[in-house]
Design an enzyme around this catalytic site. Structure first.
Site, PDB file in Angstrom:
ATOM      1  N   TRP A 101       0.834  -1.197   0.000  1.00  0.00           N
ATOM      2  CA  TRP A 101       0.000   0.000   0.000  1.00  0.00           C
ATOM      3  C   TRP A 101       0.871   1.251   0.000  1.00  0.00           C
ATOM      4  O   TRP A 101       0.653   2.186  -0.774  1.00  0.00           O
ATOM      5  CB  TRP A 101      -0.907  -0.014   1.230  1.00  0.00           C
ATOM      6  CG  TRP A 101      -1.994   1.029   1.215  1.00  0.00           C
ATOM      7  CD1 TRP A 101      -3.314   0.844   0.907  1.00  0.00           C
ATOM      8  CD2 TRP A 101      -1.852   2.419   1.543  1.00  0.00           C
ATOM      9  NE1 TRP A 101      -4.001   2.039   1.018  1.00  0.00           N
ATOM     10  CE2 TRP A 101      -3.120   3.030   1.409  1.00  0.00           C
ATOM     11  CE3 TRP A 101      -0.774   3.218   1.939  1.00  0.00           C
ATOM     12  CZ2 TRP A 101      -3.350   4.373   1.649  1.00  0.00           C
ATOM     13  CZ3 TRP A 101      -0.993   4.573   2.172  1.00  0.00           C
ATOM     14  CH2 TRP A 101      -2.262   5.133   2.034  1.00  0.00           C
ATOM     15  N   CYS A 220      -7.157  -3.201  -2.074  1.00  0.00           N
ATOM     16  CA  CYS A 220      -6.724  -3.122  -0.680  1.00  0.00           C
ATOM     17  C   CYS A 220      -7.603  -4.033   0.157  1.00  0.00           C
ATOM     18  O   CYS A 220      -8.818  -4.129  -0.063  1.00  0.00           O
ATOM     19  CB  CYS A 220      -6.831  -1.684  -0.185  1.00  0.00           C
ATOM     20  SG  CYS A 220      -6.541  -1.509   1.587  1.00  0.00           S
ATOM     21  N   HIS A 222      -8.850  -3.738   2.911  1.00  0.00           N
ATOM     22  CA  HIS A 222      -9.889  -3.078   3.702  1.00  0.00           C
ATOM     23  C   HIS A 222     -10.851  -2.284   2.828  1.00  0.00           C
ATOM     24  O   HIS A 222     -11.554  -1.399   3.316  1.00  0.00           O
ATOM     25  CB  HIS A 222      -9.247  -2.185   4.760  1.00  0.00           C
ATOM     26  CG  HIS A 222      -8.536  -2.967   5.810  1.00  0.00           C
ATOM     27  ND1 HIS A 222      -9.199  -3.664   6.794  1.00  0.00           N
ATOM     28  CD2 HIS A 222      -7.216  -3.223   5.996  1.00  0.00           C
ATOM     29  CE1 HIS A 222      -8.314  -4.282   7.562  1.00  0.00           C
ATOM     30  NE2 HIS A 222      -7.114  -4.038   7.098  1.00  0.00           N
TER      31      HIS A 222
END
Length: 530
Positions: A101, A220, A222
């Site tokens: 990330w 990602c 999340h």
């Protein structure tokens, strides 16, 4: 190799060449000790052994869990490890994490990108190499200062102090620690994963974290829209990583298999199944299907059969297939067991909240099949830790018939609750979360993926507010420099941190008395001597 034996070895080598009279055996020994690791593979082998030792220790005592913080630049990683050595005297059970990330958001030549594997593959091994370059420089800097202390003790004729300093050199602990490096979903097929894994290992990575999402649809962990791959596809990439480790002679290399199934409701393809009950059939059993009769077949339909029934999997306009709601935990457990049985060493379960019992419930089921299963867990900044834990305490109190009428569950993030009994209990649960989760939920390694992204933003905001406001230069002096001095932050002497003293040592080695050194009486860095 001890300091004395390193000097003796260098002296033997120099004496064998009559043209090397200007070379100092002690200088050679010092330079060699300051550069303990010659290649990234030396680092990978060394740190893999550390992780294996730590994994075995955790199996015996869950209190011996490990930790790391995600670092997006070599300097950040270096300062973190310097700080650990300063405060705790040892780097034991403390690692670095390299987040895909943060590479995407901060290190891509395209500029800031979302966590969707769009950044350049080479940026990941480049950051591993950068991190270890800075950690090795921290070794060279610190040892250089110890060598200067030794020289001063010699000049003073202080034999006991000399012996003490020599012992500190011989027992020196390096700043080089294991890196768990994020290879995302492998950046392509298994061959692409293998090629990238080799680059990452050659740069020094001893542990690769790989996830079971589709490479070209990676999201990602999340965020929404995650798409997983059948187990055989993921196992091929696990094998690719293992082949890369073995080819390069890092036989102890660690593979962390991450499952995103808890939050992933989609798959790009139906798994191949040769017989009922095989891994492909188990994967397909979670698909959202409806039974169809021959008269209900429509153009373009895809079917699977199970128990003599013809089933139509739910296919979206995106050509993705949907899993049945509520199957995420079962799919996670199956993913983890299959990964461990096919070469993975550690697990990573990406959850939507930091809840120990939720994690433990899955780990308990995994350990029924693989008793020593261990997790790497993301203590993610994507979680609202304050709200989550306050709500957990609220729910626990409610279940215990404790009076919660003075609290609004939906607004527990409010500062008005900060000094309340509920908030204090929630903070205590946050404080002990890693220890408690290591004991209850099999978490061997706790990491925060993006902490230094947030700390850089927060500290810069605070400095900008003060410096460009009424405080002016005092905003920097009071909140940065004065605190650096009083907290003993090494980089307050930024010239030293950047290598000026190391350069002076080398100038003296190379040119002797003719060396033009920077560290003289007029160096403003001397203002920080006290």
């Amino acid at each position: 190799m001890t300091y004395v034996s390193a000097i003796e070895q260098a002296a033997t080598e120099i004496s064998g060449n009559k043209n090397w009279q200007g070379i100092s055996d002690e200088a050679v020994a010092r330079m060699r000790l300051q550069n303990r690791f010659r290649t990234g593979l030396d680092i990978a082998r060394y740190t893999a052994d550390i992780m294996r030792k730590d994994m075995a220790a955790y199996d015996q005592d869950p209190g011996k869990y490990t930790q790391s913080l995600g670092c997006w630049h070599g300097f950040i990683g270096q300062q973190k490890v310097i700080s650990i050595k300063k405060h705790f005297g040892s780097t034991e059970r403390r690692y670095l994490y390299l987040s895909g990330w943060m590479v995407a958001a901060l290190r891509s030549e395209f500029g800031p990108l979302p966590d969707q594997s769009m950044h350049e593959k080479t940026s990941v091994p480049a950051l591993i190499e950068e991190l270890y370059t800075f950690l090795r420089q921290a070794d060279a800097r610190e040892l250089g200062m110890i060598f200067r202390e030794l020289d001063t003790a010699r000049e003073a004729g202080d034999a006991p102090l000399q012996r003490q300093i020599l012992a500190s050199i011989d027992n020196y602990q390096t700043h080089v620690v294991p890196i768990i490096a994020d290879i995302d979903a492998g950046f392509g097929n298994a061959e692409a994963t293998y090629l990238l894994a080799k680059k990452m290992i050659e740069a020094g990575a001893c542990a690769l974290q790989i996830e079971n999402q589709v490479s070209d649809e990676k999201q990602c962990g999340h965020q929404d829209g995650k798409v997983t791959v059948p187990h055989e596809d993921f196992v091929a990439k696990i094998r690719a990583c293992r082949y890369a480790f073995l080819e390069l002679g890092v036989d102890n290399g660690i593979i962390v298999a991450r499952t995103d199934s808890l939050g992933a409701g989609l798959t790009k393809q139906i798994a191949f199944s040769a017989e009922a009950g095989d891994i492909g059939d188990l994967y397909n059993s979670f698909l959202d299907c409806e039974e169809v009769s021959p008269g209900k077949i429509e153009n373009g339909d895809v079917f699977i059969t199970r128990d003599s029934k013809v089933l139509r999997p739910k296919r979206l306009r995106s050509n993705l297939f949907q899993f049945r709601p509520g199957t995420g935990e079962d799919r996670c457990v199956l993913d983890c067991i299959n990964a461990l049985q096919n070469g993975a060493d550690l697990l990573w379960i990406e959850t939507e909240k930091p809840h120990i019992e939720q994690i433990a419930g899955m780990v308990d089921r995994i350990r029924e099949i693989v008793p020593n299963a261990k997790l790497v867990y993301n203590n993610s900044p994507s979680f609202n830790w304050t709200l989550n834990f306050r709500q957990q305490v609220f729910d626990a109190w409610l279940a215990e018939d404790k009076d919660v009428t003075s609290y609004n569950r939906a607004k527990l993030m409010s500062a008005e609750y900060d000094s309340s009994e509920l908030a204090l209990e929630a903070d205590e649960r946050i404080r002990t979360f890693q220890r408690d989760a290591a004991a209850r939920a099999g978490i061997f390694h706790h990491l925060i993926t993006l902490p230094t992204y947030h700390t850089a933003a927060l500290s810069t905001d605070n400095l900008a507010k003060e410096y460009f406001g009424e405080q002016g230069m005092l905003g920097y002096v009071a909140n940065v420099q004065r605190r650096e001095i009083r907290q003993g932050i090494a980089c307050v002497k930024h010239q030293n941190m950047a290598g000026s003293d190391l350069g002076d040592d080398h100038k003296e080695y190379f040119a002797g008395e003719a060396a033009l050194k920077a560290g003289g009486a007029h160096n403003t860095m001397n203002q920080f001597a006290a």
